[in-house]
Design a protein around this motif. Sequence first.
Motif, PDB file in Angstrom:
ATOM      1  N   LEU A 236      -6.397  -2.910  -7.882  1.00 20.21           N
ATOM      2  CA  LEU A 236      -7.285  -2.055  -7.098  1.00 20.21           C
ATOM      3  C   LEU A 236      -8.185  -1.156  -7.943  1.00 20.21           C
ATOM      4  O   LEU A 236      -9.011  -0.434  -7.387  1.00 20.21           O
ATOM      5  CB  LEU A 236      -6.452  -1.169  -6.159  1.00 20.21           C
ATOM      6  CG  LEU A 236      -5.667  -1.897  -5.058  1.00 20.21           C
ATOM      7  CD1 LEU A 236      -4.698  -0.928  -4.375  1.00 20.21           C
ATOM      8  CD2 LEU A 236      -6.615  -2.503  -4.032  1.00 20.21           C
ATOM      9  N   TYR A 237      -8.035  -1.163  -9.269  1.00 19.81           N
ATOM     10  CA  TYR A 237      -8.728  -0.165 -10.082  1.00 19.81           C
ATOM     11  C   TYR A 237     -10.245  -0.239  -9.944  1.00 19.81           C
ATOM     12  O   TYR A 237     -10.945   0.775 -10.117  1.00 19.81           O
ATOM     13  CB  TYR A 237      -8.327  -0.295 -11.551  1.00 19.81           C
ATOM     14  CG  TYR A 237      -9.053  -1.373 -12.314  1.00 19.81           C
ATOM     15  CD1 TYR A 237     -10.260  -1.100 -12.968  1.00 19.81           C
ATOM     16  CD2 TYR A 237      -8.541  -2.669 -12.396  1.00 19.81           C
ATOM     17  CE1 TYR A 237     -10.926  -2.093 -13.678  1.00 19.81           C
ATOM     18  CE2 TYR A 237      -9.202  -3.656 -13.099  1.00 19.81           C
ATOM     19  CZ  TYR A 237     -10.395  -3.371 -13.730  1.00 19.81           C
ATOM     20  OH  TYR A 237     -11.051  -4.359 -14.429  1.00 19.81           O
TER      21      TYR A 237
ATOM     22  N   PHE B 290      -7.367   5.288   1.572  1.00 19.32           N
ATOM     23  CA  PHE B 290      -7.037   4.495   0.393  1.00 19.32           C
ATOM     24  C   PHE B 290      -7.548   5.281  -0.807  1.00 19.32           C
ATOM     25  O   PHE B 290      -8.757   5.422  -1.001  1.00 19.32           O
ATOM     26  CB  PHE B 290      -7.676   3.107   0.473  1.00 19.32           C
ATOM     27  CG  PHE B 290      -7.021   2.218   1.493  1.00 19.32           C
ATOM     28  CD1 PHE B 290      -6.031   1.314   1.114  1.00 19.32           C
ATOM     29  CD2 PHE B 290      -7.372   2.297   2.840  1.00 19.32           C
ATOM     30  CE1 PHE B 290      -5.417   0.495   2.053  1.00 19.32           C
ATOM     31  CE2 PHE B 290      -6.757   1.490   3.786  1.00 19.32           C
ATOM     32  CZ  PHE B 290      -5.779   0.583   3.400  1.00 19.32           C
TER      33      PHE B 290
ATOM     34  N   SER C  81      -0.249  -3.009  -8.255  1.00  9.38           N
ATOM     35  CA  SER C  81      -1.220  -2.479  -7.281  1.00  9.38           C
ATOM     36  C   SER C  81      -2.334  -1.732  -7.988  1.00  9.38           C
ATOM     37  O   SER C  81      -3.514  -1.865  -7.637  1.00  9.38           O
ATOM     38  CB  SER C  81      -0.507  -1.558  -6.287  1.00  9.38           C
ATOM     39  OG  SER C  81       0.413  -2.271  -5.491  1.00  9.38           O
ATOM     40  N   ALA C  82      -1.960  -0.930  -8.983  1.00 11.99           N
ATOM     41  CA  ALA C  82      -2.976  -0.186  -9.730  1.00 11.99           C
ATOM     42  C   ALA C  82      -3.978  -1.137 -10.366  1.00 11.99           C
ATOM     43  O   ALA C  82      -5.196  -0.909 -10.307  1.00 11.99           O
ATOM     44  CB  ALA C  82      -2.300   0.679 -10.793  1.00 11.99           C
TER      45      ALA C  82
ATOM     46  N   TYR D  36      -1.397   5.293  -7.487  1.00  8.89           N
ATOM     47  CA  TYR D  36      -0.464   4.432  -8.223  1.00  8.89           C
ATOM     48  C   TYR D  36      -0.243   4.957  -9.646  1.00  8.89           C
ATOM     49  O   TYR D  36       0.883   4.952 -10.156  1.00  8.89           O
ATOM     50  CB  TYR D  36      -0.973   2.992  -8.222  1.00  8.89           C
ATOM     51  CG  TYR D  36      -1.198   2.487  -6.816  1.00  8.89           C
ATOM     52  CD1 TYR D  36      -0.129   2.120  -6.013  1.00  8.89           C
ATOM     53  CD2 TYR D  36      -2.486   2.432  -6.263  1.00  8.89           C
ATOM     54  CE1 TYR D  36      -0.327   1.688  -4.707  1.00  8.89           C
ATOM     55  CE2 TYR D  36      -2.694   2.004  -4.956  1.00  8.89           C
ATOM     56  CZ  TYR D  36      -1.607   1.642  -4.183  1.00  8.89           C
ATOM     57  OH  TYR D  36      -1.799   1.234  -2.880  1.00  8.89           O
TER      58      TYR D  36
ATOM     59  N   HIS E 178      -6.899   5.174  -4.716  1.00 12.09           N
ATOM     60  CA  HIS E 178      -6.240   4.275  -5.652  1.00 12.09           C
ATOM     61  C   HIS E 178      -5.652   4.970  -6.868  1.00 12.09           C
ATOM     62  O   HIS E 178      -4.892   4.361  -7.624  1.00 12.09           O
ATOM     63  CB  HIS E 178      -7.211   3.183  -6.085  1.00 12.09           C
ATOM     64  CG  HIS E 178      -7.668   2.327  -4.935  1.00 12.09           C
ATOM     65  ND1 HIS E 178      -8.859   1.628  -4.950  1.00 12.09           N
ATOM     66  CD2 HIS E 178      -7.104   2.080  -3.720  1.00 12.09           C
ATOM     67  CE1 HIS E 178      -9.010   0.976  -3.795  1.00 12.09           C
ATOM     68  NE2 HIS E 178      -7.964   1.245  -3.038  1.00 12.09           N
TER      69      HIS E 178
ATOM     70  N   HIS F  64       0.821  -1.212   0.000  1.00 17.26           N
ATOM     71  CA  HIS F  64       0.000   0.000   0.000  1.00 17.26           C
ATOM     72  C   HIS F  64       0.855   1.261   0.000  1.00 17.26           C
ATOM     73  O   HIS F  64       1.862   1.350   0.709  1.00 17.26           O
ATOM     74  CB  HIS F  64      -0.905  -0.007   1.236  1.00 17.26           C
ATOM     75  CG  HIS F  64      -1.595   1.291   1.504  1.00 17.26           C
ATOM     76  ND1 HIS F  64      -2.565   1.798   0.674  1.00 17.26           N
ATOM     77  CD2 HIS F  64      -1.456   2.197   2.528  1.00 17.26           C
ATOM     78  CE1 HIS F  64      -3.007   2.944   1.173  1.00 17.26           C
ATOM     79  NE2 HIS F  64      -2.346   3.205   2.286  1.00 17.26           N
TER      80      HIS F  64
ATOM     81  N   SER G 262     -10.088   7.360 -10.053  1.00 17.97           N
ATOM     82  CA  SER G 262      -9.115   6.379  -9.571  1.00 17.97           C
ATOM     83  C   SER G 262      -8.865   5.301 -10.617  1.00 17.97           C
ATOM     84  O   SER G 262      -7.713   4.924 -10.886  1.00 17.97           O
ATOM     85  CB  SER G 262      -9.600   5.754  -8.262  1.00 17.97           C
ATOM     86  OG  SER G 262      -9.693   6.730  -7.233  1.00 17.97           O
TER      87      SER G 262
ATOM     88  N   SER H 207      -5.406   4.370 -12.795  1.00 17.13           N
ATOM     89  CA  SER H 207      -4.906   2.995 -12.895  1.00 17.13           C
ATOM     90  C   SER H 207      -4.709   2.608 -14.358  1.00 17.13           C
ATOM     91  O   SER H 207      -3.730   1.939 -14.711  1.00 17.13           O
ATOM     92  CB  SER H 207      -5.869   2.028 -12.209  1.00 17.13           C
ATOM     93  OG  SER H 207      -5.919   2.260 -10.816  1.00 17.13           O
TER      94      SER H 207
ATOM     95  N   ASP I  75     -12.818   3.316  -3.053  1.00 16.47           N
ATOM     96  CA  ASP I  75     -11.815   4.098  -2.324  1.00 16.47           C
ATOM     97  C   ASP I  75     -12.398   5.459  -1.972  1.00 16.47           C
ATOM     98  O   ASP I  75     -13.569   5.742  -2.252  1.00 16.47           O
ATOM     99  CB  ASP I  75     -10.517   4.228  -3.136  1.00 16.47           C
ATOM    100  CG  ASP I  75     -10.652   5.168  -4.330  1.00 16.47           C
ATOM    101  OD1 ASP I  75     -11.794   5.490  -4.714  1.00 16.47           O
ATOM    102  OD2 ASP I  75      -9.618   5.580  -4.885  1.00 16.47           O
TER     103      ASP I  75
ATOM    104  N   GLN J 111     -11.869  -1.323  -7.159  1.00 15.89           N
ATOM    105  CA  GLN J 111     -12.221  -1.429  -5.745  1.00 15.89           C
ATOM    106  C   GLN J 111     -12.601  -0.058  -5.187  1.00 15.89           C
ATOM    107  O   GLN J 111     -12.026   0.953  -5.580  1.00 15.89           O
ATOM    108  CB  GLN J 111     -11.031  -2.007  -4.960  1.00 15.89           C
ATOM    109  CG  GLN J 111     -10.589  -3.385  -5.411  1.00 15.89           C
ATOM    110  CD  GLN J 111     -11.712  -4.410  -5.301  1.00 15.89           C
ATOM    111  OE1 GLN J 111     -12.294  -4.580  -4.228  1.00 15.89           O
ATOM    112  NE2 GLN J 111     -12.020  -5.080  -6.407  1.00 15.89           N
TER     113      GLN J 111
END
Length: 616
Positions: A407-408, A364, A403-404, A369, A366, A324, A428, A432, A412, A410
């Motif tokens: 999590l794109y 968080f 990570s990007a 990233y 996102h 993270h 976000s 990503s 936030d 998810q």
Amino acid sequence: MTKPPIEPLVAATITTNVSIAPPSTSSLDLGVIGNCSFSALVDKLGRIVWCCLPRFDGDPVFNALLDPSENGSLWSFELENFSHSEQWYEPNTAVLHTRLYDTLGQGVEITDFAPRFLSRSRYFRPLTLVRRLQPLIGAPRLRVLLRPRFEWGSKKPDITRGSNHVRYIGSEQTLRLNTDAPLSYLLDETAFVISRPYNFILGPDDTLHGGINDTARSFEQETLTYWRNWSRSLATPLEWQATVIRAAITLKLSLYEDTGAIIAAMTTSIPEAPGSSRNWDYRYCWLRDAFFVVRALNSLSELGTMEDYLRWLANIVVRAGGAHIQPLYGIGLEEALPERIIDHLPGYDNHAPVRVGNQAHEHFQHDVYGNIILGAAQAFHDSRLHHPAGIEQFMHLEAVGESAFSLYDQPDAGMWELRTRSRIHTSSALMSWAACDRLAKIANKLELAERAVYWSERAALIGERILNEAWNADRQAYVESFGGHDLDASVLLMVEVGLIAPSDPRFISTVEALEKHLCDGPYMRRYEAPDDFGLPVTAFNICTFWRIDALARIGRKEQAREIFQAMLDARNHLGLLSEDTHPVTGKMWGNFPQTYSMVGIINCAMRLSASWESVI
């Protein structure tokens, strides 16, 4: 010195009938001086009302901006029978001049700066304020009020004096003033006749190696030379050159050169709107904001800030090791920025609370990233750099890209840092996508064909989902979240980062919807839905600049120029902007000077200017 011709929005005159009485400090009609170690804010009367030491995020030894009462701390030259003032920057520099006149027409000039120049193969940028005072006309009288405080204004310093210096002693730091002005008058705050020039050098508790006047004069000339050479190297547009140079200098002053961090603004707790309690501490490095600063300065061929920032960013990336990454960190890589309230300060224009720290470090978000990879991408393609990035740096960025991608889609807090609402924010997911897209381009540059295919496929997958799931047929617009309904100005970045063509009917329709629902005349708010503090009231300046850019891209360039001029008119008398503008009063709100806003000035000037080829 002879006063130079005044550039547009560079000088202003104010008038009052008060004799040696401090006016309100609740104004963002301020100038900035600094040297990439620290900064200070100077008002129209030449009063230093904000200065944090020993770093941007340090103790405000001058805090009158947040405490205009007698308990506040400031440094002023108060002219007897004051009438009016003038203020301007020495062109293409960070050296500020203020002239004060009395009712008899007598006057003095204050020259303010923080030394910055090349010395012994490094940049000399001491934690030092230099103030030079000289008479202009007649024999005016003034008194010097030098009232630093420590521990957020709660502690008065112990004071000692020498033959030509005064020491202000706190529990954590000691300041020394070296001056050729009479110490008795200074310590007693006694008005005296200004019949010759005086110099004031406030900094660490060190002995000067040279004379006070010689040191101040030498520092001024060397600092002027540094900034003139720096500004001369900028690849400015044909139009709005002075405007762009002032914005670029302000962005440069937001760099903490020791580590390479870039702060979002120099203040804390200037509310986004009156009575809103949207009072935040912006004296830290947001990876999102820093990317936009780097990108704007790169467009002017100023690469040094990017190189410094990448030093700081590399530490974040390597330390995270694919885990993270926070949306912001302290300028010394601090992870924990616990938020607390300073109860004894009344706040800007009595708008409490005054906050130190920022709870957003726990969020968080996102898009961070993508902002990391976008901020670093040019280092792989630009052959001018002393140390271009290579495969090792690419491998670290691939961990960020993973990570990007994971999590794109998810939920936030989003780029607007909503504290009580989580969604799959379009902005976000967009960043990503940009992370994967830029990694593919970097891989191609490095001739890593398999990795280029890998990241291209991931970018295509994210891009398809954004274009489908962020589109709202009822609104005929891209909206703030997947499957959402509400409009958000951040979707304008879809064109800037290259996901969609400006000629795409869906993007044009989005621009039209945003104008209808988020705009108050030329100004644009961030979003239409209520947030943790209710409905937004003020316009968010960077959103207005995004609108200008979008209009120019879709062919409405004349309208874009009109709105750009409205934003230039919204600047203060020195050409600086805060975070927000009130659409009715035109008053600036939010932390100051806001790097996002100064970035917008540069970007739009570059987008809208006629080409050099049209005149040469």
